[in-house]
Design a protein around this motif. Structure first.
Motif, short mmCIF file in Angstrom:
data_model
loop_
_atom_site.label_atom_id
_atom_site.label_comp_id
_atom_site.label_asym_id
_atom_site.label_seq_id
_atom_site.Cartn_x
_atom_site.Cartn_y
_atom_site.Cartn_z
N CYS A 9 0.83 -1.20 0.00
CA CYS A 9 0.00 0.00 0.00
C CYS A 9 0.87 1.25 0.00
O CYS A 9 2.03 1.21 0.38
CB CYS A 9 -0.91 0.00 1.23
SG CYS A 9 -1.94 -1.48 1.37
N ASP A 10 0.26 2.35 -0.41
CA ASP A 10 0.95 3.64 -0.42
C ASP A 10 1.57 3.92 0.95
O ASP A 10 1.05 3.48 1.98
CB ASP A 10 -0.02 4.77 -0.76
CG ASP A 10 -0.55 4.68 -2.19
OD1 ASP A 10 0.08 4.01 -3.02
OD2 ASP A 10 -1.61 5.28 -2.46
N GLY A 11 2.66 4.65 0.96
CA GLY A 11 3.28 5.07 2.21
C GLY A 11 4.12 4.00 2.88
O GLY A 11 4.48 4.15 4.04
N GLY A 12 4.42 2.90 2.19
CA GLY A 12 5.26 1.86 2.77
C GLY A 12 4.54 0.90 3.69
O GLY A 12 5.16 0.17 4.46
N ASN A 13 3.22 0.87 3.63
CA ASN A 13 2.43 -0.06 4.44
C ASN A 13 2.22 -1.36 3.66
O ASN A 13 2.31 -1.37 2.43
CB ASN A 13 1.07 0.58 4.77
CG ASN A 13 1.26 1.86 5.55
OD1 ASN A 13 1.59 1.85 6.71
ND2 ASN A 13 1.06 2.99 4.87
N ARG A 14 1.93 -2.44 4.39
CA ARG A 14 1.72 -3.75 3.74
C ARG A 14 0.60 -4.48 4.46
O ARG A 14 0.44 -4.37 5.67
CB ARG A 14 3.00 -4.57 3.81
CG ARG A 14 2.90 -5.86 3.01
CD ARG A 14 4.18 -6.65 3.04
NE ARG A 14 4.23 -7.42 4.26
CZ ARG A 14 5.33 -7.78 4.88
NH1 ARG A 14 6.50 -7.42 4.40
NH2 ARG A 14 5.29 -8.50 5.98
N VAL A 15 -0.17 -5.25 3.69
CA VAL A 15 -1.24 -6.06 4.26
C VAL A 15 -1.04 -7.50 3.78
O VAL A 15 -0.91 -7.74 2.58
CB VAL A 15 -2.64 -5.56 3.83
CG1 VAL A 15 -3.73 -6.46 4.41
CG2 VAL A 15 -2.85 -4.12 4.24
N ASP A 16 -1.00 -8.44 4.72
CA ASP A 16 -0.90 -9.87 4.41
C ASP A 16 -2.21 -10.53 4.83
O ASP A 16 -2.64 -10.37 5.97
CB ASP A 16 0.25 -10.53 5.17
CG ASP A 16 1.61 -9.98 4.77
OD1 ASP A 16 1.77 -9.54 3.62
OD2 ASP A 16 2.52 -10.01 5.63
N LEU A 17 -2.83 -11.27 3.92
CA LEU A 17 -4.00 -12.06 4.29
C LEU A 17 -3.50 -13.40 4.78
O LEU A 17 -2.71 -14.07 4.10
CB LEU A 17 -4.94 -12.24 3.10
CG LEU A 17 -5.53 -10.95 2.52
CD1 LEU A 17 -6.48 -11.27 1.36
CD2 LEU A 17 -6.22 -10.14 3.58
N VAL A 18 -3.91 -13.80 5.98
CA VAL A 18 -3.44 -15.03 6.61
C VAL A 18 -4.63 -15.82 7.14
O VAL A 18 -5.76 -15.33 7.18
CB VAL A 18 -2.44 -14.73 7.75
CG1 VAL A 18 -1.16 -14.10 7.19
CG2 VAL A 18 -3.03 -13.82 8.79
N ARG A 19 -4.35 -17.05 7.56
CA ARG A 19 -5.37 -17.95 8.13
C ARG A 19 -6.54 -18.14 7.18
O ARG A 19 -7.69 -17.94 7.52
CB ARG A 19 -5.85 -17.44 9.49
CG ARG A 19 -4.76 -17.36 10.52
CD ARG A 19 -5.31 -16.94 11.87
NE ARG A 19 -4.20 -16.58 12.74
CZ ARG A 19 -4.00 -15.36 13.21
NH1 ARG A 19 -4.83 -14.40 12.96
NH2 ARG A 19 -2.96 -15.12 13.96
N ASP A 20 -6.20 -18.50 5.93
CA ASP A 20 -7.21 -18.72 4.89
C ASP A 20 -8.11 -17.51 4.70
O ASP A 20 -9.32 -17.63 4.50
CB ASP A 20 -8.05 -19.97 5.19
CG ASP A 20 -7.23 -21.25 5.11
OD1 ASP A 20 -6.33 -21.31 4.25
OD2 ASP A 20 -7.48 -22.16 5.91
#
Length: 125
Positions: free
Chosen positions: A55-66
């Motif tokens: 994501c913008d601004g150096g952020n990250r999202v990981d989808l986990v646990r199915d």
């Protein structure tokens, strides 16, 4: 006889002053202790990632646990876990004033109280 009593009283007052100084100094030593480090992604590196978004601004999202949880790694080092909103259309994860939405090619991370929205893109595997 008054001289020994005076000496005893003086000695006790010195002892009491010494003890009071030690008690007063103890909180200062506790204040000097370093604060614990914020949670990092390394602490959960062994967890399987279903999808990753940058994501913008150096952020990250990981989808986990199915897909039941979205782990947001913020640019300031904080890590927040968002729970999936079951049956939501588009797919939405939310908690603590943060919301992550995925709808086809569109993905965004937003902050509820400020209305700020960051564009996200799926990262290559």
């Amino acid at each position: 006889m008054t001289r020994p009593l005076f000496c005893l009283a003086f000695g006790l007052s010195l002892l009491a002053t010494s003890c009071r100084q030690q008690v007063d100094e103890a909180p200062a030593a506790a204040d000097a202790a370093p604060e614990p480090e914020p949670a990092t992604v390394a602490a959960v590196a062994d967890e399987a990632i279903d999808a990753r978004y940058r994501c913008d601004g150096g952020n990250r999202v990981d989808l986990v646990r199915d897909g039941h949880s979205a782990r947001v790694s913020m640019s300031d080092g904080r890590v927040v876990n968002l729970g999936a909103i079951t049956g939501s259309k588009p797919s939405t994860w939310s908690d603590v004033g943060l919301r992550f939405v995925v709808d086809g090619d569109y993905a965004a991370l937003s902050q509820d109280d400020t209305g700020r929205t960051l564009r996200c893109e799926r990262a290559g595997e």
